[in-house]
Design an enzyme around this catalytic site. Structure first.
Site, PDB file in Angstrom:
ATOM      1  N   ARG A 222       0.861  -1.171   0.000  1.00 31.75           N
ATOM      2  CA  ARG A 222       0.000   0.000   0.000  1.00 31.75           C
ATOM      3  C   ARG A 222       0.903   1.228   0.000  1.00 31.75           C
ATOM      4  O   ARG A 222       1.979   1.213   0.604  1.00 31.75           O
ATOM      5  CB  ARG A 222      -0.892   0.029   1.254  1.00 31.75           C
ATOM      6  CG  ARG A 222      -2.040  -0.959   1.249  1.00 31.75           C
ATOM      7  CD  ARG A 222      -3.127  -0.570   0.240  1.00 31.75           C
ATOM      8  NE  ARG A 222      -4.262  -1.481   0.253  1.00 31.75           N
ATOM      9  CZ  ARG A 222      -4.417  -2.501  -0.590  1.00 31.75           C
ATOM     10  NH1 ARG A 222      -3.507  -2.747  -1.517  1.00 31.75           N
ATOM     11  NH2 ARG A 222      -5.500  -3.259  -0.525  1.00 31.75           N
ATOM     12  N   GLU A 251      -3.473   7.560  -4.460  1.00 25.29           N
ATOM     13  CA  GLU A 251      -3.894   7.030  -5.777  1.00 25.29           C
ATOM     14  C   GLU A 251      -5.250   7.608  -6.185  1.00 25.29           C
ATOM     15  O   GLU A 251      -6.121   7.736  -5.319  1.00 25.29           O
ATOM     16  CB  GLU A 251      -4.013   5.501  -5.699  1.00 25.29           C
ATOM     17  CG  GLU A 251      -2.698   4.840  -5.479  1.00 25.29           C
ATOM     18  CD  GLU A 251      -2.848   3.339  -5.200  1.00 25.29           C
ATOM     19  OE1 GLU A 251      -3.929   2.778  -5.467  1.00 25.29           O
ATOM     20  OE2 GLU A 251      -1.888   2.760  -4.704  1.00 25.29           O
ATOM     21  N   HIS A 269      -1.352   0.501  -9.848  1.00 24.28           N
ATOM     22  CA  HIS A 269      -1.972  -0.457  -8.919  1.00 24.28           C
ATOM     23  C   HIS A 269      -2.605  -1.626  -9.688  1.00 24.28           C
ATOM     24  O   HIS A 269      -3.830  -1.824  -9.655  1.00 24.28           O
ATOM     25  CB  HIS A 269      -3.014   0.232  -8.022  1.00 24.28           C
ATOM     26  CG  HIS A 269      -3.309  -0.558  -6.775  1.00 24.28           C
ATOM     27  ND1 HIS A 269      -3.663   0.034  -5.584  1.00 24.28           N
ATOM     28  CD2 HIS A 269      -3.302  -1.903  -6.538  1.00 24.28           C
ATOM     29  CE1 HIS A 269      -3.874  -0.903  -4.667  1.00 24.28           C
ATOM     30  NE2 HIS A 269      -3.657  -2.093  -5.243  1.00 24.28           N
TER      31      HIS A 269
HETATM   32  N1  LIG Z   1      -0.529  -4.141  -5.323  1.00 25.20           N
HETATM   33  C1  LIG Z   1      -1.608  -4.890  -5.318  1.00 25.20           C
HETATM   34  O1  LIG Z   1      -2.374  -4.899  -6.277  1.00 25.20           O
HETATM   35  C2  LIG Z   1      -1.895  -5.776  -4.163  1.00 25.20           C
HETATM   36  C3  LIG Z   1      -1.506  -5.439  -2.893  1.00 25.20           C
HETATM   37  N2  LIG Z   1      -1.775  -6.280  -1.841  1.00 25.20           N
HETATM   38  C4  LIG Z   1      -1.338  -5.907  -0.501  1.00 25.20           C
HETATM   39  O2  LIG Z   1      -0.568  -6.967   0.038  1.00 25.20           O
HETATM   40  C5  LIG Z   1      -0.941  -7.166   1.383  1.00 25.20           C
HETATM   41  C6  LIG Z   1      -0.504  -8.529   1.869  1.00 25.20           C
HETATM   42  O3  LIG Z   1      -1.335  -9.540   1.383  1.00 25.20           O
HETATM   43  P1  LIG Z   1      -1.166 -11.057   1.918  1.00 25.20           P
HETATM   44  O4  LIG Z   1       0.211 -11.533   1.664  1.00 25.20           O
HETATM   45  O5  LIG Z   1      -2.295 -11.830   1.374  1.00 25.20           O
HETATM   46  O6  LIG Z   1      -1.363 -10.819   3.485  1.00 25.20           O
HETATM   47  P2  LIG Z   1      -0.864 -11.743   4.701  1.00 25.20           P
HETATM   48  O7  LIG Z   1      -1.718 -11.355   5.855  1.00 25.20           O
HETATM   49  O8  LIG Z   1      -0.806 -13.168   4.287  1.00 25.20           O
HETATM   50  O9  LIG Z   1       0.635 -11.257   4.943  1.00 25.20           O
HETATM   51  C7  LIG Z   1       0.957 -10.037   5.500  1.00 25.20           C
HETATM   52  C8  LIG Z   1       2.304 -10.155   6.210  1.00 25.20           C
HETATM   53  O10 LIG Z   1       2.650  -8.856   6.699  1.00 25.20           O
HETATM   54  C9  LIG Z   1       3.130  -8.994   8.026  1.00 25.20           C
HETATM   55  N3  LIG Z   1       2.867  -7.770   8.793  1.00 25.20           N
HETATM   56  C10 LIG Z   1       1.680  -7.283   9.192  1.00 25.20           C
HETATM   57  N4  LIG Z   1       1.850  -6.154   9.900  1.00 25.20           N
HETATM   58  C11 LIG Z   1       3.178  -5.934   9.946  1.00 25.20           C
HETATM   59  C12 LIG Z   1       3.995  -4.945  10.554  1.00 25.20           C
HETATM   60  N5  LIG Z   1       3.449  -3.940  11.246  1.00 25.20           N
HETATM   61  N6  LIG Z   1       5.341  -5.025  10.405  1.00 25.20           N
HETATM   62  C13 LIG Z   1       5.892  -6.037   9.703  1.00 25.20           C
HETATM   63  N7  LIG Z   1       5.163  -7.012   9.111  1.00 25.20           N
HETATM   64  C14 LIG Z   1       3.829  -6.960   9.231  1.00 25.20           C
HETATM   65  C15 LIG Z   1       2.368 -10.175   8.604  1.00 25.20           C
HETATM   66  O11 LIG Z   1       3.089 -10.745   9.673  1.00 25.20           O
HETATM   67  C16 LIG Z   1       2.299 -11.103   7.405  1.00 25.20           C
HETATM   68  O12 LIG Z   1       3.440 -11.914   7.361  1.00 25.20           O
HETATM   69  C17 LIG Z   1      -2.438  -6.876   1.380  1.00 25.20           C
HETATM   70  O13 LIG Z   1      -2.930  -6.575   2.657  1.00 25.20           O
HETATM   71  C18 LIG Z   1      -2.521  -5.701   0.436  1.00 25.20           C
HETATM   72  O14 LIG Z   1      -2.359  -4.496   1.129  1.00 25.20           O
HETATM   73  C19 LIG Z   1      -2.408  -7.462  -2.034  1.00 25.20           C
HETATM   74  C20 LIG Z   1      -2.830  -7.823  -3.270  1.00 25.20           C
HETATM   75  C21 LIG Z   1      -2.638  -6.998  -4.446  1.00 25.20           C
HETATM   76  O1  LIG Z   2      -4.631  -4.136  -3.734  1.00 30.75           O
HETATM   77  C1  LIG Z   2      -5.268  -5.114  -3.960  1.00 30.75           C
HETATM   78  C2  LIG Z   2      -5.675  -6.066  -2.988  1.00 30.75           C
HETATM   79  O2  LIG Z   2      -6.173  -7.141  -3.385  1.00 30.75           O
HETATM   80  O3  LIG Z   2      -5.528  -5.793  -1.792  1.00 30.75           O
END
Ligand SMILES: NC(=O)C1=CN([C@@H]2O[C@H](COP(=O)(O)OP(=O)(O)OC[C@H]3O[C@@H](n4cnc5c(N)ncnc54)[C@H](O)[C@@H]3O)[C@@H](O)[C@H]2O)C=CC1
Ligand SMILES: O=CC(=O)O
Length: 308
Positions: A222, A251, A269
């Site tokens: 993000r 964004e 994005h």
């Molecule tokens: N650019 C894009 O289009 C996309 C962006 N995303 C972003 O990716 C993020 C992660 O997705 P997932 O891997 O499915 O989530 P997840 O919950 O499986 O993994 C998130 C990781 O971040 C770590 N984390 C959380 N808070 C933290 C902190 N304060 N300091 C350090 N580490 C921390 C957690 O321990 C976990 O290992 C989503 O929440 C979203 O914001 C996801 C999909 C698409």
């Molecule tokens: O940014 C996209 C998401 O799936 O989160």
């Protein structure tokens, strides 16, 4: 019985067709807040607090994406509203986007493409050399579902993967409990944590400086995770080498400074934005809503709602 769904943001024709069979769909410019029982929304728009307050009969918010920082989940839980999202089905695609940005930075893809198109190759001769992606130390900030997929996809480049997450995991990578120390040890840092208060601007001037003049920052998490002003300053002064960004603080507004810099690769994005992956995400987003009509549950609740 007709169910009333408020649609926030775009959905695909396939999603609409399935939803129309079960719901009357309303748009933000024309709906009765007291009638709405279900909401479908995206990671960017979420549901703002005033809107959530006005939806007094709301039962489910189904997010068309995995990140849910734009939804006030604490308030949703307090009101027994189920929040669903789309974990896992986009892991590989977002990991590919991270690798795409990383490779584009290392191998100066945009610069060299422009070199050919402009006629410079013919006029000036060979393009300047780039950097090899082989055998780099790559830090993953947030080793969750997508972070692990990124680590897997780095294998062909013989990368040494290290990570910083909230806690140490049972994985074969070195853990850093301090983000700045990890940045100091890395050639590239990939951000893939959730957004929200706990990660707000955790990639700050100190972390960027630690990554250094030969370092590359990739952000597919993000925009709020990186201090954008500090990033622009570091890229401009040469304290940081390169940045590949899919996400931004405000964004779709992207600061002119980032757009002008030659050492950035910028995407709108599109981490998960392929036909195939959006189809899988769309199907799960709709499945969550339809399952709720059947039995009052959703398939993939966000962790905070798992016990509702
Ligand atoms: N650019 C894009 O289009 C996309 C962006 N995303 C972003 O990716 C993020 C992660 O997705 P997932 O891997 O499915 O989530 P997840 O919950 O499986 O993994 C998130 C990781 O971040 C770590 N984390 C959380 N808070 C933290 C902190 N304060 N300091 C350090 N580490 C921390 C957690 O321990 C976990 O290992 C989503 O929440 C979203 O914001 C996801 C999909 C698409
Ligand atoms: O940014 C996209 C998401 O799936 O989160």
């Amino acid at each position: 019985m007709t169910h009333h769904l408020l649609q926030i943001g775009g959905i695909t024709p396939d999603m609409r067709e399935r939803l129309e069979a079960a719901f009357t769909i309303y748009q933000l410019d024309d709906f009765d807040p007291t009638a709405i029982t279900h909401v479908i929304t995206n990671g960017h728009d979420g549901v703002n607090p005033e809107l959530m307050t006005s939806l007094i009969n709301l039962k489910v918010i189904s997010g068309y994406g995995v990140g849910y920082d734009a939804i006030d989940v604490t308030e949703a839980v307090r009101r027994n509203i189920l929040v669903a999202h789309t974990p896992n089905v986009l892991n590989q695609e977002v990991a590919t986007t991270a690798l795409l940005l990383l490779l584009a930075c290392y191998r100066e893809l945009l610069r060299d493409d422009a070199y050919v198109r402009s006629g410079d190759w013919q006029a000036k001769g060979n393009a300047p050399l780039t950097r090899s992606m082989d055998k780099q130390t790559v830090g993953i900030l947030g080793l969750g579902r997508i972070g692990q997929a990124i680590a897997n996809k780095l294998a062909p480049w013989d990368a040494t993967v290290v990570y910083h997450s909230r806690r140490k995991k049972d994985v074969p990578y070195r853990y850093f409990d301090n983000l700045t120390e990890m940045a100091r040890a890395c050639d590239a840092l990939i951000c893939i944590t959730p957004g929200g208060p706990s990660t707000h601007k955790i990639v700050n001037a100190e972390v960027l400086e630690a990554l250094g003049p030969h370092g590359t920052l990739i952000n597919v998490s993000r925009g709020s995770v990186v201090d954008e002003a500090a990033l622009i300053a570091a890229l401009t002064s040469g304290k940081l080498g390169w940045a590949g960004l899919d996400v931004f603080e405000a964004e779709p507004v992207v600061p002119q400074a980032l757009r002008d810099l030659p050492n950035t690769v910028l995407l709108p994005h599109v981490g998960s934005a392929t036909v195939e992956t959006r189809a899988a995400m769309g199907a799960l987003t709709v499945d969550n809503l339809l399952q709720h009509l059947k039995d009052g549950t959703v398939m993939t609740p966000v962790p905070e709602c798992a016990d509702l």
